[in-house]
Write an enzyme that holds these catalytic residues in place. Structure first.
Site, PDB file in Angstrom:
ATOM      1  N   ALA A 254       0.851  -1.184   0.000  1.00 20.28           N
ATOM      2  CA  ALA A 254       0.000   0.000   0.000  1.00 20.28           C
ATOM      3  C   ALA A 254       0.888   1.235   0.000  1.00 20.28           C
ATOM      4  O   ALA A 254       2.082   1.151   0.301  1.00 20.28           O
ATOM      5  CB  ALA A 254      -0.906   0.001   1.225  1.00 20.28           C
ATOM      6  N   LYS A 255       0.262   2.377  -0.317  1.00 23.82           N
ATOM      7  CA  LYS A 255       1.050   3.607  -0.410  1.00 23.82           C
ATOM      8  C   LYS A 255       1.695   3.971   0.929  1.00 23.82           C
ATOM      9  O   LYS A 255       2.657   4.692   0.977  1.00 23.82           O
ATOM     10  CB  LYS A 255       0.164   4.738  -0.904  1.00 23.82           C
ATOM     11  CG  LYS A 255      -0.070   4.621  -2.404  1.00 23.82           C
ATOM     12  CD  LYS A 255      -0.979   5.688  -2.942  1.00 23.82           C
ATOM     13  CE  LYS A 255      -1.145   5.485  -4.446  1.00 23.82           C
ATOM     14  NZ  LYS A 255      -2.372   5.999  -4.993  1.00 23.82           N
TER      15      LYS A 255
END
Ligand code: GLU
Length: 284
Positions: A254-255
């Site tokens: 994920a970011k």
């Protein structure tokens, strides 16, 4: 390039820095286009001003260039095309396929909590349809009063336009769509003039995308996208949803996972060729 040449795209939202999972998605789309002598497009999905930042857009372009990816034509930046999405919404509204929804999140949550059945769709609990049932006069009065509202798809009316169930093609197989799982999906939010579902299908159509590649987390969305394409008369692309990359512990990238961003890999001295290799080697 022939008229039937494949057109793919990478369509990140600038809400953070690209990580290895994005590199995977971009490379899949880029490679499929390049191997077939087709076109690879880049689109920035930045319609949500609360979550998207111009500096992330600049970083995305820089990271893709560093990775060695080239794209055809101009980058399409969604925030520069809001009147086009408005026109699509107007067309749906003119056919009675949308209705204004004045509910706040809290009101929807209360209504759902109070009801015996609370079915869930891919975007969360289904909207109970409160504003679909508003008396015409009340709806008109609230609109005339300028009350903030979202626009929802009237799913039952939309489904009634279908002569046969919709399908989508993935890897040569036809799958039957179930758009009803989204309920009365939001196509324009109170704070954002158009939703992801509307903009993505609109842009794939106007950009002539023939093969949509994206993570398998978005496969459910394809069921709704096929309905929007049907309602708007937009062409049907083929689909290829790919597995999402995961970290060593098996968690989806994920970011928020700073260590996996392309910037950090580059800062740590990794060559672009090595990052490309890692992005394509780990297919989740
Ligand atoms: N903008 C979406 C995202 O970053 C992807 C849209 C798509 O590929 O359809 O998750």
């Amino acid at each position: 390039m022939g008229a039937t040449a494949i057109v793919t795209r990478f369509a990140p939202s600038p809400t953070g820095y690209l990580h290895l999972g994005h590199a995977h998605a971009a490379l899949v789309a880029w490679r499929l286009a390049r191997e077939a002598g087709g076109r690879f497009l880049l689109r920035i999905e930045d319609i949500d001003p609360q979550r998207c930042r111009p500096d992330f857009t600049a970083a995305i372009l820089a990271d893709l260039a560093w990775l060695g990816l080239d794209w055809d034509g101009e980058v399409r930046v969604q925030s520069a095309h809001l009147p086009e999405y408005r026109r699509a919404l107007d067309a749906l509204q003119a056919r009675g396929l949308l209705y204004p929804c004045f509910c706040t999140r809290a009101e929807i949550a209360r209504e759902i909590a109070a009801s015996a059945a609370a079915p869930h769709g891919p975007d969360g609990p289904l909207y109970p349809g409160t504003c679909r049932r508003l008396p015409t006069a009340e709806r008109a009065a609230r609109l005339a009063h300028g009350e903030a509202h979202a626009l929802r798809l009237d799913m039952r009316t939309a489904l009634a336009t279908l002569a046969a169930p919709l399908t989508f093609e993935e890897h040569g197989t036809r799958l039957v769509c179930d758009p009803a799982q989204f309920g009365d999906a939001v196509l324009a939010r109170k704070d954002v003039p158009a939703s992801y579902h509307l903009c993505v299908t609109h842009d794939d159509a106007v950009q002539g995308v023939t093969l949509v590649t994206r993570g398998e987390d978005l496969r459910p969305a394809t069921h709704l996208h096929r309905l929007l394409q049907h309602l708007m008369g937009w062409p049907e692309p083929r689909y290829a949803h790919h597995a999402l990359l995961s970290d060593a512990a098996g968690r989806r990238l994920a970011k928020r996972d700073r260590a996996a961003t392309l910037r950090d890999m580059r800062a740590a001295g990794l060559e672009a060729a090595e990052v490309r290799r890692r992005a394509l080697a780990r297919t989740g």
